[in-house]
Design an enzyme around this catalytic site. Structure first.
Site, PDB file in Angstrom:
ATOM      1  N   GLN A 297      10.670   0.820  16.023  1.00  0.00           N
ATOM      2  CA  GLN A 297      11.095  -0.258  15.200  1.00  0.00           C
ATOM      3  C   GLN A 297      12.633   0.010  14.862  1.00  0.00           C
ATOM      4  OE1 GLN A 297       8.380  -1.782  12.143  1.00  0.00           O
ATOM      5  NE2 GLN A 297       9.650  -0.493  10.553  1.00  0.00           N
TER       6      GLN A 297
ATOM      7  N   LYS B  83       9.277   7.461  10.883  1.00  0.00           N
ATOM      8  CA  LYS B  83       8.026   7.302  11.136  1.00  0.00           C
ATOM      9  C   LYS B  83       7.787   6.133  12.246  1.00  0.00           C
ATOM     10  CE  LYS B  83       3.659   7.015  10.504  1.00  0.00           C
ATOM     11  NZ  LYS B  83       3.204   5.576  10.756  1.00  0.00           N
TER      12      LYS B  83
ATOM     13  N   HIS C 157       7.281   5.778   1.455  1.00  0.00           N
ATOM     14  CA  HIS C 157       8.009   4.585   1.116  1.00  0.00           C
ATOM     15  C   HIS C 157       8.962   4.748  -0.303  1.00  0.00           C
ATOM     16  CE1 HIS C 157       4.207   2.266   2.665  1.00  0.00           C
ATOM     17  NE2 HIS C 157       5.270   1.836   3.242  1.00  0.00           N
TER      18      HIS C 157
ATOM     19  N   ALA D 174       0.890  -1.142  -0.019  1.00  0.00           N
ATOM     20  CA  ALA D 174      -0.055   0.070   0.060  1.00  0.00           C
ATOM     21  C   ALA D 174       0.992   1.125   0.082  1.00  0.00           C
ATOM     22  CB  ALA D 174      -0.822  -0.019   1.118  1.00  0.00           C
ATOM     23  N   LEU D 175       1.482   1.238  -0.886  1.00  0.00           N
ATOM     24  CA  LEU D 175       2.846   2.143  -1.091  1.00  0.00           C
ATOM     25  C   LEU D 175       2.383   3.728  -1.039  1.00  0.00           C
ATOM     26  CD1 LEU D 175       5.488   0.332  -3.141  1.00  0.00           C
ATOM     27  CD2 LEU D 175       5.073   0.209  -0.641  1.00  0.00           C
ATOM     28  N   HIS D 176       3.226   4.682  -0.400  1.00  0.00           N
ATOM     29  CA  HIS D 176       2.900   6.171  -0.535  1.00  0.00           C
ATOM     30  C   HIS D 176       4.273   6.675  -0.693  1.00  0.00           C
ATOM     31  CE1 HIS D 176       4.140   6.033   3.425  1.00  0.00           C
ATOM     32  NE2 HIS D 176       3.288   5.174   3.948  1.00  0.00           N
TER      33      HIS D 176
ATOM     34  N   SER E 266       0.151   3.831   5.352  1.00  0.00           N
ATOM     35  CA  SER E 266      -0.811   2.961   4.383  1.00  0.00           C
ATOM     36  C   SER E 266      -2.068   2.909   5.237  1.00  0.00           C
ATOM     37  CB  SER E 266      -0.296   1.600   4.520  1.00  0.00           C
ATOM     38  OG  SER E 266       1.039   1.708   3.824  1.00  0.00           O
TER      39      SER E 266
HETATM   40  P1  AMP Z   1       5.350  -0.196   6.246  1.00  0.00           P
HETATM   41  O1  AMP Z   1       5.061  -0.498   5.005  1.00  0.00           O
HETATM   42  O2  AMP Z   1       4.431   0.444   7.139  1.00  0.00           O
HETATM   43  O3  AMP Z   1       5.940  -1.442   6.997  1.00  0.00           O
HETATM   44  O4  AMP Z   1       6.797   0.786   6.226  1.00  0.00           O
HETATM   45  C1  AMP Z   1       7.997   0.353   5.412  1.00  0.00           C
HETATM   46  C2  AMP Z   1       8.855   1.430   5.754  1.00  0.00           C
HETATM   47  O5  AMP Z   1       8.400   2.771   5.111  1.00  0.00           O
HETATM   48  C3  AMP Z   1       9.191   1.486   7.221  1.00  0.00           C
HETATM   49  O6  AMP Z   1      10.926   1.625   7.256  1.00  0.00           O
HETATM   50  C4  AMP Z   1       8.516   2.711   7.632  1.00  0.00           C
HETATM   51  O7  AMP Z   1       9.093   3.365   8.721  1.00  0.00           O
HETATM   52  C5  AMP Z   1       8.768   3.533   6.464  1.00  0.00           C
HETATM   53  N1  AMP Z   1       7.690   4.769   6.154  1.00  0.00           N
HETATM   54  C6  AMP Z   1       6.447   4.392   6.644  1.00  0.00           C
HETATM   55  N2  AMP Z   1       5.764   5.699   6.573  1.00  0.00           N
HETATM   56  C7  AMP Z   1       6.696   6.532   6.251  1.00  0.00           C
HETATM   57  C8  AMP Z   1       6.795   8.041   6.089  1.00  0.00           C
HETATM   58  N3  AMP Z   1       5.579   8.783   6.254  1.00  0.00           N
HETATM   59  N4  AMP Z   1       7.644   8.635   5.627  1.00  0.00           N
HETATM   60  C9  AMP Z   1       8.737   8.151   5.686  1.00  0.00           C
HETATM   61  N5  AMP Z   1       8.959   6.659   5.699  1.00  0.00           N
HETATM   62  C10 AMP Z   1       7.844   5.940   6.300  1.00  0.00           C
END
Ligand code: AMP
Length: 282
Positions: free
Chosen positions: A155, A151, A37, A32-34, A188
């Site tokens: 973790q 973020k 990511h 659910a990339l934004h 996401s």
């Molecule tokens: P996730 O898909 O939520 O597991 O996130 C994957 C990676 O993207 C993790 O290292 C998160 O910390 C990073 N991430 C999530 N949201 C953001 C954001 N708003 N800005 C920068 N990195 C993010």
């Protein structure tokens, strides 16, 4: 972009590409990339000749089955976005590929208490699951650099500790938090917010920033109380608001070492749990 679903195919490619790969950057995600990511992929691309992004909704880090079932999945759009930013490789495995029964993938870590505070209090076992999947993915991809977001500050700290404890040969790089124009950290989970809760959600970052003012008049404990009150509004349920030392994640007693302090919070907006944080060294 190459897309691999099997570990053996990915490894075969990386071996063949070997001589062309000067540096390998790795960005693990749950899809659910934004833009958040994508910013990590862009960051990796500035310095690595190849970047691998993984999309894997890791069941072992969800302590609530319902949350896992509701986690947004948008693979088609994700692939499009990754193509657009020029990601070289997408690894999109099924659960059996990451955790094959014949491979010992279960791990128990001792994070020296880093996993017992904040998120750890409300999501027991969560960080063991996160570390388990990151370790497994690092074993598979064997990157030079691992990119993770501020973020998820706790973790990041825990993965940093794991890398140190296990002497893993990888450099961990932090990417800054990307936000909507109104301050809401991209996530996401934002896709699941109702319009009403979406409107309220920027209040989380506003409250984090209030700390920069409140700290001039109040102790950390008083600021924490103020913030919990400010976030206790209809539609919101704050779980924690902690001002901690960024290395041991324990509450700070005073404001002396601001460059070491980070404010972390988790708030339910309706039935969506949002987290955010602010480093006080700014
Ligand atoms: P996730 O898909 O939520 O597991 O996130 C994957 C990676 O993207 C993790 O290292 C998160 O910390 C990073 N991430 C999530 N949201 C953001 C954001 N708003 N800005 C920068 N990195 C993010």
């Amino acid at each position: 972009m190459y897309l691999f679903k099997k570990v053996s195919d990915l490894q075969h490619y990386l071996k063949l590409a070997g001589s062309g790969v000067q540096n390998l950057g790795f960005v693990p995600t749950m899809g659910a990339l934004h833009e958040g990511h994508l910013s990590l992929i862009r960051l990796s691309k500035t310095i690595n000749s190849h970047t691998v992004c993984s999309i894997f909704v890791n069941p072992t880090q969800f302590n609530e089955k319902g949350d896992l079932a509701l986690y947004p999945r948008t693979p088609g759009k994700d692939i499009e976005l990754l193509e657009k930013v020029g990601c070289e490789v997408l690894f999109l495995p099924e659960v059996e590929e990451v955790y094959p029964p014949e491979v010992q993938t279960k791990l128990e870590f001792d994070f020296k208490g880093l996993d017992k505070v904040m998120e750890g209090t409300f999501r027991p076992g969560h960080f063991n699951g996160v570390a388990q999947v990151v370790k497994r993915l690092l074993d598979i991809v064997q990157p030079d650099r691992l990119y993770m977001g501020q973020k998820d500050f706790q973790q990041f700290t825990i993965i940093e500790q794991m890398i140190r404890q296990l002497h893993l040969p990888v450099e961990l790089v932090m990417g800054e938090t990307l936000r909507e124009a109104d301050g809401l950290a991209l996530s996401s989970r934002n896709l699941r917010l109702s319009p009403e809760h979406r409107q309220l959600a920027p209040k989380i970052y506003e409250t984090l920033k209030e700390v920069l003012e409140w700290r001039k008049k109040y102790t950390p404990v008083e600021v924490q109380k103020n913030a919990m009150q400010a976030l206790d509004i209809p539609g919101f349920k704050p779980e924690y608001f902690e001002i901690v030392n960024r290395n041991n994640l324990l509450p700070i007693q005073g404001w002396e070492n601001l460059d070491q302090a980070v404010v972390c919070t988790a708030v339910w907006a309706g039935n969506v749990r949002l987290i955010d944080n602010l480093l006080l060294n700014q």
